[in-house]
Design a protein around this motif. Structure first.
Motif, PDB file in Angstrom:
ATOM      1  N   GLN A   3       0.842  -1.197   0.000  1.00 28.91           N
ATOM      2  CA  GLN A   3       0.000   0.000   0.000  1.00 28.91           C
ATOM      3  C   GLN A   3       0.875   1.244   0.000  1.00 28.91           C
ATOM      4  N   PRO A   4       0.428   2.303  -0.656  1.00 28.43           N
ATOM      5  CA  PRO A   4       1.216   3.532  -0.667  1.00 28.43           C
ATOM      6  C   PRO A   4       1.320   4.133   0.727  1.00 28.43           C
ATOM      7  N   ARG A   5       2.489   4.672   1.041  1.00 28.94           N
ATOM      8  CA  ARG A   5       2.703   5.305   2.333  1.00 28.94           C
ATOM      9  C   ARG A   5       2.724   6.814   2.194  1.00 28.94           C
ATOM     10  N   ASP A   6       2.772   7.283   1.001  1.00 33.22           N
ATOM     11  CA  ASP A   6       2.814   8.702   0.746  1.00 33.22           C
ATOM     12  C   ASP A   6       1.393   9.264   0.776  1.00 33.22           C
ATOM     13  N   ALA A   7       1.178  10.324   1.552  1.00 30.64           N
ATOM     14  CA  ALA A   7      -0.171  10.898   1.699  1.00 30.64           C
ATOM     15  C   ALA A   7      -0.749  11.312   0.358  1.00 30.64           C
ATOM     16  N   ALA A   8       0.079  11.849  -0.515  1.00 28.28           N
ATOM     17  CA  ALA A   8      -0.410  12.275  -1.827  1.00 28.28           C
ATOM     18  C   ALA A   8      -0.932  11.082  -2.624  1.00 28.28           C
ATOM     19  N   LYS A   9      -0.258   9.948  -2.509  1.00 25.26           N
ATOM     20  CA  LYS A   9      -0.714   8.746  -3.222  1.00 25.26           C
ATOM     21  C   LYS A   9      -2.043   8.249  -2.653  1.00 25.26           C
ATOM     22  N   VAL A  10      -2.157   8.290  -1.335  1.00 26.50           N
ATOM     23  CA  VAL A  10      -3.414   7.868  -0.706  1.00 26.50           C
ATOM     24  C   VAL A  10      -4.537   8.794  -1.144  1.00 26.50           C
ATOM     25  N   LEU A  11      -4.280  10.089  -1.145  1.00 24.21           N
ATOM     26  CA  LEU A  11      -5.300  11.044  -1.590  1.00 24.21           C
ATOM     27  C   LEU A  11      -5.642  10.840  -3.061  1.00 24.21           C
ATOM     28  N   ASP A  12      -4.642  10.595  -3.890  1.00 27.79           N
ATOM     29  CA  ASP A  12      -4.909  10.328  -5.310  1.00 27.79           C
ATOM     30  C   ASP A  12      -5.844   9.134  -5.459  1.00 27.79           C
ATOM     31  N   ARG A  13      -5.616   8.119  -4.648  1.00 23.83           N
ATOM     32  CA  ARG A  13      -6.405   6.900  -4.750  1.00 23.83           C
ATOM     33  C   ARG A  13      -7.797   7.052  -4.153  1.00 23.83           C
ATOM     34  N   ASP A  14      -7.922   7.755  -3.024  1.00 24.90           N
ATOM     35  CA  ASP A  14      -9.157   7.722  -2.239  1.00 24.90           C
ATOM     36  C   ASP A  14      -9.976   9.011  -2.243  1.00 24.90           C
ATOM     37  N   PHE A  15      -9.461  10.088  -2.769  1.00 28.82           N
ATOM     38  CA  PHE A  15     -10.106  11.392  -2.616  1.00 28.82           C
ATOM     39  C   PHE A  15     -11.555  11.410  -3.102  1.00 28.82           C
ATOM     40  N   LEU A  16     -11.812  10.956  -4.309  1.00 28.00           N
ATOM     41  CA  LEU A  16     -13.171  11.048  -4.857  1.00 28.00           C
ATOM     42  C   LEU A  16     -14.162  10.206  -4.065  1.00 28.00           C
ATOM     43  N   LEU A  18     -13.885   9.340  -0.859  1.00 30.90           N
ATOM     44  CA  LEU A  18     -14.070  10.004   0.440  1.00 30.90           C
ATOM     45  C   LEU A  18     -14.952  11.235   0.311  1.00 30.90           C
ATOM     46  N   ARG A  19     -14.743  11.992  -0.739  1.00 26.97           N
ATOM     47  CA  ARG A  19     -15.568  13.179  -1.000  1.00 26.97           C
ATOM     48  C   ARG A  19     -17.034  12.786  -1.124  1.00 26.97           C
ATOM     49  N   ALA A  20     -17.294  11.707  -1.851  1.00 22.60           N
ATOM     50  CA  ALA A  20     -18.672  11.233  -2.028  1.00 22.60           C
ATOM     51  C   ALA A  20     -19.281  10.800  -0.704  1.00 22.60           C
ATOM     52  N   ARG A  21     -18.503  10.143   0.134  1.00 19.07           N
ATOM     53  CA  ARG A  21     -19.013   9.716   1.441  1.00 19.07           C
ATOM     54  C   ARG A  21     -19.329  10.916   2.334  1.00 19.07           C
ATOM     55  N   ILE A  22     -18.467  11.924   2.286  1.00 12.87           N
ATOM     56  CA  ILE A  22     -18.710  13.132   3.085  1.00 12.87           C
ATOM     57  C   ILE A  22     -19.980  13.831   2.610  1.00 12.87           C
ATOM     58  N   LEU A  23     -20.171  13.911   1.308  1.00 12.52           N
ATOM     59  CA  LEU A  23     -21.400  14.508   0.779  1.00 12.52           C
ATOM     60  C   LEU A  23     -22.630  13.705   1.213  1.00 12.52           C
ATOM     61  N   GLU A  24     -22.492  12.396   1.219  1.00 20.27           N
ATOM     62  CA  GLU A  24     -23.592  11.538   1.652  1.00 20.27           C
ATOM     63  C   GLU A  24     -23.927  11.794   3.125  1.00 20.27           C
ATOM     64  N   LEU A  25     -22.905  11.932   3.967  1.00 17.27           N
ATOM     65  CA  LEU A  25     -23.139  12.252   5.380  1.00 17.27           C
ATOM     66  C   LEU A  25     -23.810  13.610   5.542  1.00 17.27           C
ATOM     67  N   ALA A  26     -23.328  14.595   4.791  1.00 13.04           N
ATOM     68  CA  ALA A  26     -23.917  15.934   4.867  1.00 13.04           C
ATOM     69  C   ALA A  26     -25.394  15.892   4.487  1.00 13.04           C
ATOM     70  N   ALA A  27     -25.711  15.148   3.444  1.00 15.00           N
ATOM     71  CA  ALA A  27     -27.106  15.035   3.006  1.00 15.00           C
ATOM     72  C   ALA A  27     -27.954  14.342   4.070  1.00 15.00           C
ATOM     73  N   ALA A  28     -27.408  13.324   4.711  1.00 11.52           N
ATOM     74  CA  ALA A  28     -28.162  12.621   5.761  1.00 11.52           C
ATOM     75  C   ALA A  28     -28.424  13.551   6.942  1.00 11.52           C
ATOM     76  N   PHE A  29     -27.415  14.326   7.354  1.00 14.81           N
ATOM     77  CA  PHE A  29     -27.621  15.285   8.441  1.00 14.81           C
ATOM     78  C   PHE A  29     -28.647  16.347   8.043  1.00 14.81           C
TER      79      PHE A  29
END
Length: 89
Positions: A3-16, A18-29
């Motif tokens: 697995q990548p250890r570099d934060a930028a690599k993790v963000l490249d892989r997971d950003f979209l 995670l963004r979708a999950r945060i939007l989903e939480l915001a909508a639920a609230f």
């Protein structure tokens, strides 16, 4: 494959995702807030808000902290309380 250890690599892989999950939480609230009948008095709403605060903290082990936040304390009598027989060994 490691697995990548570099934060930028993790963000490249997971950003979209995670963004979708945060939007989903915001909508639920938002839905909870719009459904005003009983929302303020429901302890689960407060539990969710506290869990989000745990997510926003800088402490390590946020996943564990959130899991524990939603967990019950261990009760050695749980089988009896739920009417389950003890396992035979």
């Amino acid at each position: 494959m490691s697995q990548p250890r570099d934060a930028a690599k993790v963000l490249d892989r997971d950003f979209l995702e995670l963004r979708a999950r945060i939007l989903e939480l915001a909508a639920a609230f938002d839905r909870i807030e719009r459904a005003t009948a009983g929302a303020a008095a429901d302890r689960r709403r407060e539990q969710l808000k506290q869990a989000v605060e745990l997510l926003l903290s800088d402490r390590p082990g946020r996943a564990e902290a959130v899991q524990l936040h939603f967990s019950y304390e261990y009760d050695p009598q749980w089988r009896e309380k739920f009417g389950l027989a003890a396992r035979s060994r």
